[in-house]
Motif scaffolding. Structure first.
Motif: not given
Length: 265
Positions: A69-85
């Protein structure tokens, strides 16, 4: 080749088992800081321990989130805002007669198998491009090219990933960010083992022998003649994420055991 990702942060979605967990272990062994993901906190914690066991001393953490879901993806990105891979591995599969597949099932497969990768690539790629380095991998399948008659809804989602990864590779041209898809064939993940258990019991053989029988009957074009291991698929993923893969972008990298009967990738 010595793959060194010691300065990189890698996200692997759907990594509490199967190919995703094997990829997380491989990236951790290469020195990356790894973030694993699953829907359930206890399975995420178990995956963290498994990665640490495979790569002692590695930097590994986890985020429990439903990426369907969009909400699940949003919560994930908030928990890990940056990544190289970013390894977009999460997905579901399962045979079902086409005329019995409801709109709801189509939507469920589309949201998890396709839109999770779309949403996370949209979130992470801009900063990768700004920083001048990044790796994005989409887990497709040989079923993207050989659409199974009993899993049309699954094959459709895997074909979509080929289009998305190729387009994003073009979008990222010249930025130092590469985007590729990896196409496994039949692979001895936990889910496939579950599917093979019934066959094994009926035939009085081991699950591994049932896997070989399945490949020979259902994927007769296979050159390998057996399912791949999750580690064999993960090796290709780790390579695609490496610094050494800098000239590999926009590719559909097959780890299908030769199931796709073609002399070109």
């Amino acid at each position: 080749m010595q793959i060194d990702l010691s300065t990189k942060t890698a996200i692997v979605t759907g990594s509490t088992g199967g190919i995703g967990l094997a990829a997380a272990k491989g990236l951790a062994r290469a020195g990356a800081r790894v973030i694993v993901n699953g829907r359930e906190s206890d399975r995420v914690e178990t995956a963290i321990r498994a990665v640490l066991e495979a790569a002692p001393g590695s930097d590994v953490s986890g985020i429990a989130a439903d990426l369907g879901s969009a909400e699940g993806c949003d919560s994930f990105v908030k928990a890990a805002p940056e990544a190289d891979i970013l390894v977009n591995n999460v997905g579901i599969f399962g045979p079902k007669p086409f005329f019995e597949i409801s709109d709801e099932t189509w939507e469920t497969f589309f949201q998890l198998n396709v839109m999770s990768g779309v949403r996370l690539a949209r979130a992470y790629m801009p900063k990768m491009m700004e920083h001048g380095w990044g790796r994005v991998v989409f887990l497709s399948s040989e079923s993207a090219l050989n659409i199974p008659a009993d899993m049309i809804h699954y094959g459709f989602t895997k074909t979509a990933l080929l289009s998305i990864s190729r387009g994003l590779a073009k979008l990222a041209a010249g930025t130092g960010v590469t985007v590729n898809s990896v196409l496994p064939g039949p692979t001895m993940s936990e889910g496939v083992k579950e599917m093979l258990k019934e066959m094994a019991e009926e035939k009085g053989v081991s699950v591994e022998e049932a896997g070989e029988m399945f490949v020979k009957s259902e994927r007769p074009s296979s050159v390998l003649g057996r399912p791949a291991t999750v580690e064999e698929v993960a090796n290709m993923i780790v390579y695609a994420c490496s610094k050494e893969a800098s000239a590999t972008s926009g590719g559909a990298l097959r780890v299908d055991g030769g199931v796709v009967d073609s002399i070109v990738p």
